[in-house]
Design an enzyme around this catalytic site. Structure first.
Site, PDB file in Angstrom:
ATOM      1  N   ARG A 147       0.857  -1.028   0.150  1.00 36.37           N
ATOM      2  CA  ARG A 147       0.072   0.018   0.032  1.00 36.37           C
ATOM      3  C   ARG A 147       0.977   1.287  -0.175  1.00 36.37           C
ATOM      4  NH1 ARG A 147      -4.694   0.385  -2.136  1.00 36.37           N
ATOM      5  NH2 ARG A 147      -5.328  -1.391  -0.827  1.00 36.37           N
ATOM      6  N   ARG A 184       2.200  -6.375 -10.409  1.00 36.15           N
ATOM      7  CA  ARG A 184       2.529  -5.890  -8.981  1.00 36.15           C
ATOM      8  C   ARG A 184       2.726  -6.775  -7.925  1.00 36.15           C
ATOM      9  NH1 ARG A 184      -2.800  -2.571  -6.572  1.00 36.15           N
ATOM     10  NH2 ARG A 184      -4.283  -4.232  -7.091  1.00 36.15           N
ATOM     11  N   HIS A 223       0.790   3.663 -10.848  1.00 44.23           N
ATOM     12  CA  HIS A 223      -0.417   3.819  -9.691  1.00 44.23           C
ATOM     13  C   HIS A 223       0.227   4.587  -8.501  1.00 44.23           C
ATOM     14  CE1 HIS A 223      -3.484   3.494  -6.905  1.00 44.23           C
ATOM     15  NE2 HIS A 223      -4.320   2.618  -7.659  1.00 44.23           N
ATOM     16  N   ASP A 271     -12.263   9.075  -7.512  1.00 47.57           N
ATOM     17  CA  ASP A 271     -11.707   7.989  -8.231  1.00 47.57           C
ATOM     18  C   ASP A 271     -12.185   8.288  -9.883  1.00 47.57           C
ATOM     19  OD1 ASP A 271     -10.837   5.744  -9.059  1.00 47.57           O
ATOM     20  OD2 ASP A 271     -12.299   4.334  -7.990  1.00 47.57           O
ATOM     21  N   GLU A 312      -2.135   9.087 -11.136  1.00 48.12           N
ATOM     22  CA  GLU A 312      -1.536   7.938 -11.950  1.00 48.12           C
ATOM     23  C   GLU A 312      -1.454   8.416 -13.450  1.00 48.12           C
ATOM     24  OE1 GLU A 312      -3.875   4.524 -11.055  1.00 48.12           O
ATOM     25  OE2 GLU A 312      -4.547   5.457  -9.305  1.00 48.12           O
TER      26      GLU A 312
HETATM   27  C1  BG6 Z   1      -7.268   3.189  -8.571  1.00 45.17           C
HETATM   28  C2  BG6 Z   1      -8.788   2.991  -9.002  1.00 45.17           C
HETATM   29  O1  BG6 Z   1      -6.472   3.373  -9.619  1.00 45.17           O
HETATM   30  O2  BG6 Z   1      -6.839   2.340  -7.731  1.00 45.17           O
HETATM   31  C3  BG6 Z   1      -9.590   2.646  -7.665  1.00 45.17           C
HETATM   32  O3  BG6 Z   1      -9.257   3.848  -9.896  1.00 45.17           O
HETATM   33  C4  BG6 Z   1      -8.844   1.302  -6.783  1.00 45.17           C
HETATM   34  O4  BG6 Z   1     -10.773   2.062  -8.169  1.00 45.17           O
HETATM   35  C5  BG6 Z   1      -7.629   2.005  -6.590  1.00 45.17           C
HETATM   36  O5  BG6 Z   1      -9.813   1.498  -5.891  1.00 45.17           O
HETATM   37  C6  BG6 Z   1      -6.788   1.076  -5.448  1.00 45.17           C
HETATM   38  O6  BG6 Z   1      -6.699  -0.073  -5.837  1.00 45.17           O
HETATM   39  P1  BG6 Z   1      -6.001  -1.284  -5.084  1.00 45.17           P
HETATM   40  O7  BG6 Z   1      -6.380  -2.405  -5.965  1.00 45.17           O
HETATM   41  O8  BG6 Z   1      -4.664  -0.975  -4.979  1.00 45.17           O
HETATM   42  O9  BG6 Z   1      -6.622  -1.268  -3.715  1.00 45.17           O
END
Ligand code: BG6
Length: 301
Positions: free
Chosen positions: A74, A100, A170, A214, A273
């Site tokens: 995270r 990932r 991301h 989002d 992103e």
């Molecule tokens: C973003 C998406 O890129 O990533 C969201 O637009 C999503 O919808 C977020 O919740 C996080 O994703 P993850 O899978 O890393 O929890």
């Protein structure tokens, strides 16, 4: 299996780069040079931290981030590849693709003349990845750690038929507080709003975040700038090979549900992103190479 010793012997660079193993079992490339520090997990080629010397971190990493084999970290720079969001036809496949959460190998490291450090990773395919992505391809991630952080995601179509590719870097950015920041660069852009019922809208003015956001902005190659009045700095996101920008903050309730954001964790981050998603999914022709490049730097406000 490459051991830590052999990784350090083959790719370690004194004064720049060494490999370490952390609790939980992941291996990281730890970079420290005259300009900055960074750490990058071999799982996911996941850049977890980046901090220019004498500055606040540019990249956000959750205080509760877990370093577990097979689970995405995270924070940092998760690599979404070879699709973005849910898979187009099979909802059982992992969101944002598998890149990932699988192992990548180190292919090259270099100390550059300007004091920066370069590292290249290549994704290691296995039976599971091949079942999810039956296209002949390679994907590499190059990171150049200097005063700025440059990230390149390179996809080669090594087969004889074209394929469709969705992707994103991301990136989670570190900010003083979400209430202190405005994102510029996407004024007038069309976006897909994924909060509530999906809708297409047009961005009016800078982006201020006061609840869950989002959004996938499409058909934009512009730099994005995160102005942070609290830290008196702006983070600039410059890119090539990308026509989509995703802006995401889960806000309180969703962040709490995820369990790895920490209390009020969402206030110290925003994801901006760089990628190709929705209208901008890319067709990579047989024999072609596609490069998505993002450069993250900071400026005084
Ligand atoms: C973003 C998406 O890129 O990533 C969201 O637009 C999503 O919808 C977020 O919740 C996080 O994703 P993850 O899978 O890393 O929890």
């Amino acid at each position: 299996m490459t051991t830590l010793n052999s990784l350090n012997q083959q790719f370690g660079i004194a004064g720049h780069l060494q490999f370490i193993e952390v609790d939980g079992g992941l291996t990281f490339a730890e970079i420290s040079n005259a300009h900055a520090t960074a750490s990058i997990a071999l799982q996911g080629a996941h850049i977890a931290t980046f901090q220019p010397k004498g500055e606040e971190p540019i990249i956000w990493l959750s205080k509760l981030a877990k370093f577990i084999p097979g689970k995405s970290i995270r924070g940092g720079v998760p690599v979404c590849w070879p699709w973005f969001g849910p898979h187009a036809t099979d909802s059982k496949l992992p969101g944002h693709g598998y890149a990932r959460t699988v192992m990548w190998e180190v292919q090259e490291t270099k100390a550059l003349a300007d004091g920066s450090t370069f590292i290249r990773f290549g994704l290691i395919e296995n039976e599971t990845t091949k079942a999810q992505w039956p296209h002949a391809s390679t994907v590499q991630l190059e990171a150049t750690v200097g005063k700025a952080l440059k990230v390149e995601l390179i996809t080669k179509n090594t087969g004889s038929a074209a394929f469709q590719l969705g992707e994103a870097l991301h990136t989670y950015f570190h900010i003083s507080d979400v209430g202190n920041m405005t994102i510029r660069g996407l004024e007038g852009c069309e976006y897909i709003d994924k909060v509530g019922e999906t809708a297409r809208r047009t961005q009016q003015g800078g982006i201020v975040i006061e609840s869950e956001v989002d959004r996938v902005y499409v058909n934009t190659t512009a730099d994005c700038i995160i102005e942070d009045k609290g830290l008196k700095r702006a983070i600039r996101i410059a890119k090539t090979g990308s026509k989509s920008a995703v802006v995401w903050n889960p806000w309180t309730e969703k962040a709490d549900k995820m369990g790895d954001f920490g209390p009020q964790g969402h206030r110290g981050m925003v994801c901006v992103e760089s990628g190709n998603a929705f209208d901008n999914v890319i067709t990579v022709q047989a024999g072609e190479t596609h490069r998505l490049v993002a450069v993250y730097s900071s400026e005084k406000l």
